[in-house]
Design a protein around this motif. Sequence first.
Motif, PDB file in Angstrom:
ATOM      1  N   SER A  92      18.285  58.724  15.571  1.00 59.22           N
ATOM      2  CA  SER A  92      17.090  59.466  15.994  1.00 59.22           C
ATOM      3  C   SER A  92      15.823  58.643  15.833  1.00 59.22           C
ATOM      4  O   SER A  92      14.899  58.724  16.653  1.00 59.22           O
ATOM      5  N   LEU A  93      15.764  57.832  14.799  1.00 58.57           N
ATOM      6  CA  LEU A  93      14.559  57.024  14.580  1.00 58.57           C
ATOM      7  C   LEU A  93      14.390  55.987  15.691  1.00 58.57           C
ATOM      8  O   LEU A  93      13.261  55.689  16.104  1.00 58.57           O
ATOM      9  N   TRP A  94      15.512  55.476  16.184  1.00 60.03           N
ATOM     10  CA  TRP A  94      15.440  54.502  17.270  1.00 60.03           C
ATOM     11  C   TRP A  94      14.835  55.118  18.527  1.00 60.03           C
ATOM     12  O   TRP A  94      13.978  54.500  19.185  1.00 60.03           O
ATOM     13  N   HIS A  95      15.268  56.334  18.883  1.00 60.31           N
ATOM     14  CA  HIS A  95      14.740  56.981  20.092  1.00 60.31           C
ATOM     15  C   HIS A  95      13.242  57.240  19.958  1.00 60.31           C
ATOM     16  O   HIS A  95      12.483  57.052  20.922  1.00 60.31           O
ATOM     17  N   LEU A  96      12.802  57.662  18.781  1.00 58.49           N
ATOM     18  CA  LEU A  96      11.364  57.889  18.572  1.00 58.49           C
ATOM     19  C   LEU A  96      10.592  56.571  18.694  1.00 58.49           C
ATOM     20  O   LEU A  96       9.558  56.509  19.394  1.00 58.49           O
ATOM     21  N   TYR A  97      11.086  55.532  18.047  1.00 61.19           N
ATOM     22  CA  TYR A  97      10.360  54.260  18.066  1.00 61.19           C
ATOM     23  C   TYR A  97      10.395  53.594  19.432  1.00 61.19           C
ATOM     24  O   TYR A  97       9.465  52.857  19.789  1.00 61.19           O
ATOM     25  N   GLU A  98      11.446  53.837  20.200  1.00 61.42           N
ATOM     26  CA  GLU A  98      11.478  53.302  21.555  1.00 61.42           C
ATOM     27  C   GLU A  98      10.344  53.883  22.401  1.00 61.42           C
ATOM     28  O   GLU A  98       9.696  53.161  23.166  1.00 61.42           O
TER      29      GLU A  98
ATOM     30  N   GLU B 105       4.579  52.968  24.444  1.00 63.20           N
ATOM     31  CA  GLU B 105       3.184  53.408  24.423  1.00 63.20           C
ATOM     32  C   GLU B 105       2.281  52.359  23.774  1.00 63.20           C
ATOM     33  O   GLU B 105       1.142  52.160  24.203  1.00 63.20           O
ATOM     34  N   TYR B 106       2.784  51.678  22.736  1.00 65.74           N
ATOM     35  CA  TYR B 106       2.016  50.643  22.028  1.00 65.74           C
ATOM     36  C   TYR B 106       2.698  49.287  22.227  1.00 65.74           C
ATOM     37  O   TYR B 106       3.029  48.589  21.271  1.00 65.74           O
ATOM     38  N   SER B 107       2.879  48.914  23.477  1.00 64.95           N
ATOM     39  CA  SER B 107       3.645  47.704  23.780  1.00 64.95           C
ATOM     40  C   SER B 107       2.944  46.424  23.343  1.00 64.95           C
ATOM     41  O   SER B 107       3.575  45.372  23.261  1.00 64.95           O
ATOM     42  N   ASP B 108       1.637  46.498  23.070  1.00 65.85           N
ATOM     43  CA  ASP B 108       0.912  45.300  22.671  1.00 65.85           C
ATOM     44  C   ASP B 108       0.979  45.044  21.174  1.00 65.85           C
ATOM     45  O   ASP B 108       0.478  44.030  20.697  1.00 65.85           O
ATOM     46  N   ARG B 109       1.610  45.962  20.398  1.00 66.38           N
ATOM     47  CA  ARG B 109       1.625  45.766  18.954  1.00 66.38           C
ATOM     48  C   ARG B 109       2.865  46.313  18.246  1.00 66.38           C
ATOM     49  O   ARG B 109       2.950  46.229  17.024  1.00 66.38           O
ATOM     50  N   PHE B 110       3.817  46.870  18.975  1.00 64.93           N
ATOM     51  CA  PHE B 110       4.989  47.455  18.329  1.00 64.93           C
ATOM     52  C   PHE B 110       6.241  46.970  19.044  1.00 64.93           C
ATOM     53  O   PHE B 110       6.384  47.151  20.258  1.00 64.93           O
ATOM     54  N   TRP B 111       7.161  46.336  18.278  1.00 65.78           N
ATOM     55  CA  TRP B 111       8.372  45.773  18.840  1.00 65.78           C
ATOM     56  C   TRP B 111       9.582  46.225  18.026  1.00 65.78           C
ATOM     57  O   TRP B 111       9.497  46.340  16.784  1.00 65.78           O
ATOM     58  N   THR B 112      10.685  46.469  18.719  1.00 64.77           N
ATOM     59  CA  THR B 112      11.888  46.974  18.064  1.00 64.77           C
ATOM     60  C   THR B 112      13.078  46.097  18.419  1.00 64.77           C
ATOM     61  O   THR B 112      13.068  45.376  19.426  1.00 64.77           O
ATOM     62  N   GLY B 113      14.114  46.161  17.584  1.00 64.39           N
ATOM     63  CA  GLY B 113      15.329  45.408  17.839  1.00 64.39           C
ATOM     64  C   GLY B 113      16.460  45.921  16.973  1.00 64.39           C
ATOM     65  O   GLY B 113      16.244  46.688  16.031  1.00 64.39           O
TER      66      GLY B 113
ATOM     67  N   LEU C  21       7.511  55.058  21.217  1.00 65.77           N
ATOM     68  CA  LEU C  21       6.253  54.529  20.694  1.00 65.77           C
ATOM     69  C   LEU C  21       6.058  53.064  21.094  1.00 65.77           C
ATOM     70  O   LEU C  21       4.925  52.635  21.349  1.00 65.77           O
ATOM     71  N   SER C  22       7.136  52.285  21.160  1.00 69.10           N
ATOM     72  CA  SER C  22       6.998  50.873  21.541  1.00 69.10           C
ATOM     73  C   SER C  22       6.559  50.729  22.991  1.00 69.10           C
ATOM     74  O   SER C  22       5.885  49.753  23.346  1.00 69.10           O
TER      75      SER C  22
END
Length: 479
Positions: free
Chosen positions: A425-431, A436-444, A433-434
């Motif tokens: 669930s945390l991955w879907h939320l952060y995806e 929406e905030y593509s200039d400062r939030f990255w996931t992997g 947000l990433s």
Amino acid sequence: MAEVYDTGHTAGTDQVSRKRFNDRVKRHARRAIYKSIEKGNVTDIGEGGVDVHVTRDDLKQPDLVHGEGGVRRVVRPGNKEFQAGDKLPRPKGGGGGSGSGKASDGGEGNDDFVYHLSREEFLEILFDDLGLPNMRRLNIQQTNETKPKFAGYSNSGPNNRIDRKRTKRRKMGRILAGEGGYNREILAGLTEIHNILSAYDPAPPPPKKELFGYDNFVPLSVQCNNMRTKVTRLKDAFYDLATPEEHDYIEALEDGITPLEAKKRLVPRFNKSTDLQVRNFPSQPVPQNRGVMFCLMDVSGSMDEDKKTKAKILFYLTYMLLQQNYESVDVVFVRHHTTAKEVDEKEFFYGTETGGTMVSSGLAMVNDIIEKRYLGKNYDIYMTQGSDGDNFEHDMHKTEEEMRKLLGYVRGAFYAEITTGKPQSLWHLYEQLSEEYSDRFWTGKIVDREDIWPLFRSFFSHGESSSSNKPKMAAMLPA
């Protein structure tokens, strides 16, 4: 013709040669470093350096030789077997040497070359092209490091900083300016005397051709000395031939020249306050980056030891990067389960406390620390988070609020989900947000230990990439 230089006793040669060698075999060094990251313990990464195996083919260096093109006739002494036009047979394999072929009972071979990288060389190669994204321009606030910087000239300072050429030019310029008015009047008087006496010279020397231009400029003082020499010669030879009126006029001119010469001598030969030119090197503060990195790790019960180890490796690489490249960047360690706690480096990597999962507690503590210590103090703030993605459902809304608040503070946030199953669930939320905030939030994601280093590079590499999940260069965000 080949030239051989002996650099065996030149200071610093060994270090320079070793650096060139490291650059040449950097591909093998990187491979050895990555393997040590994948197989080593968390805090043993880089300790004691690493052994690098280099194949013998990569040790060869290119040579420039004369080509053997065209038709050539060669006479080789001692030949008793071949005649002109004979073809040489192909060499038989397995006869020894370092070539490939069947085993033999003679000859020699070469194993792979092995050399040792020190810890400093290990870290230099590991982090040579990595850094924090969106780091703002350097500033000089609260810096303790200074270095001398040239800031013009002054009239005081140590003798080893005196600019002697500039000092001499200043002195000569001041003397020429101070004597210029007197020399001009003296030259006019001497010229009048010369004109009177030269009329009695039956064979005057031919006038010199006048030269023009800056390179042929003659100072007034030199012109006065030259004219005085001419006048002295004429007075010795033709003064008695002049009329009494001319004698009186010449004496009057000389009486006017005498006080002018006395005033010239009053011009000082050296004036320290105006002539002396000393290079000024005041100490200037060295600009430094001011930043803070928050390391937020999930230590809940769902994070088994293998997942925690992978997260710790990612955080330890982050920690080493900051220690290697950013001396003035603070590192804050936060562990969380249902509650969050700020810990030191030792407890962060070796602590055994565990519990349930409430991600919002960790994010809330990070926000609280930012507001109390760093907000409004011109810090560049970053956050790296490692988790398996599990979170209580009723905590997701609070987690989103705290994460959005955090993204308003930071210049870069990185999330690594460590799981072998489906995204949590945390991955879907952060995806969301990433995006929406593509200039400062990255996931992997990290599945195996082999995934840690590629993800780490994608987070902290400064190079351009076609990946939309790539950190961007500095100054992308407003200061």
